[in-house]
Design a protein around this motif. Structure first.
Motif, PDB file in Angstrom:
ATOM      1  N   ARG A  95       3.969   1.542  -1.144  1.00  0.00           N
ATOM      2  CA  ARG A  95       4.604   1.644  -2.461  1.00  0.00           C
ATOM      3  C   ARG A  95       3.627   2.216  -3.481  1.00  0.00           C
ATOM      4  O   ARG A  95       3.966   3.119  -4.242  1.00  0.00           O
ATOM      5  N   ASP A  96       2.411   1.704  -3.475  1.00  0.00           N
ATOM      6  CA  ASP A  96       1.410   2.164  -4.436  1.00  0.00           C
ATOM      7  C   ASP A  96       1.057   3.631  -4.207  1.00  0.00           C
ATOM      8  O   ASP A  96       0.878   4.392  -5.166  1.00  0.00           O
ATOM      9  N   ALA A  97       0.978   4.046  -2.940  1.00  0.00           N
ATOM     10  CA  ALA A  97       0.664   5.443  -2.641  1.00  0.00           C
ATOM     11  C   ALA A  97       1.785   6.364  -3.129  1.00  0.00           C
ATOM     12  O   ALA A  97       1.514   7.428  -3.699  1.00  0.00           O
TER      13      ALA A  97
ATOM     14  N   ARG B   2      -0.207  13.689 -13.373  1.00  0.00           N
ATOM     15  CA  ARG B   2      -1.588  13.637 -13.848  1.00  0.00           C
ATOM     16  C   ARG B   2      -1.753  14.766 -14.863  1.00  0.00           C
ATOM     17  O   ARG B   2      -1.194  15.841 -14.688  1.00  0.00           O
TER      18      ARG B   2
ATOM     19  N   ARG C 122       0.838  -1.215   0.000  1.00  0.00           N
ATOM     20  CA  ARG C 122       0.000   0.000   0.000  1.00  0.00           C
ATOM     21  C   ARG C 122       0.869   1.260   0.000  1.00  0.00           C
ATOM     22  O   ARG C 122       0.574   2.219  -0.723  1.00  0.00           O
TER      23      ARG C 122
ATOM     24  N   ARG D  38       3.922   5.701  -5.560  1.00  0.00           N
ATOM     25  CA  ARG D  38       3.889   5.668  -7.021  1.00  0.00           C
ATOM     26  C   ARG D  38       2.788   6.585  -7.542  1.00  0.00           C
ATOM     27  O   ARG D  38       3.003   7.362  -8.473  1.00  0.00           O
ATOM     28  N   ASP D  39       1.599   6.510  -6.925  1.00  0.00           N
ATOM     29  CA  ASP D  39       0.492   7.379  -7.351  1.00  0.00           C
ATOM     30  C   ASP D  39       0.832   8.851  -7.145  1.00  0.00           C
ATOM     31  O   ASP D  39       0.478   9.698  -7.965  1.00  0.00           O
ATOM     32  N   TYR D  40       1.505   9.160  -6.066  1.00  0.00           N
ATOM     33  CA  TYR D  40       1.884  10.542  -5.786  1.00  0.00           C
ATOM     34  C   TYR D  40       2.879  11.068  -6.817  1.00  0.00           C
ATOM     35  O   TYR D  40       2.806  12.221  -7.222  1.00  0.00           O
TER      36      TYR D  40
ATOM     37  N   GLU E 295       3.399   9.882  -9.972  1.00  0.00           N
ATOM     38  CA  GLU E 295       2.960   9.836 -11.370  1.00  0.00           C
ATOM     39  C   GLU E 295       2.276  11.144 -11.737  1.00  0.00           C
ATOM     40  O   GLU E 295       1.369  11.594 -11.037  1.00  0.00           O
TER      41      GLU E 295
END
Length: 59
Positions: free
Chosen positions: A33-35, A43, A31, A37-39, A41
């Motif tokens: 790592r994914d957070a 948009r 979770r 990565r989302d931050y 990336e």
């Protein structure tokens, strides 16, 4: 450490608890790592706003 060929009930219980703790930790790390990565990336809507801010046209 060498494990016995046939583990006793106490060892089985210990290993099951450890497996559960490892699964929880892996889930937490996933979770996080994914957070991150989302931050990181970009948009489309925020990339344009970021470019305006950097160029001094924000505000």
């Amino acid at each position: 450490m060498t494990l016995p060929a046939t583990p006793g009930p106490e060892l089985v219980a210990l290993l099951r608890r450890e497996l559960g703790r490892l699964d929880e930790r892996i889930g937490c790390l996933t979770r996080n790592r994914d957070a991150i990565r989302d931050y990181l990336e970009p948009r489309p809507e925020s990339a344009a706003a970021g470019a305006r801010w950097v160029s001094g046209t924000a505000g």
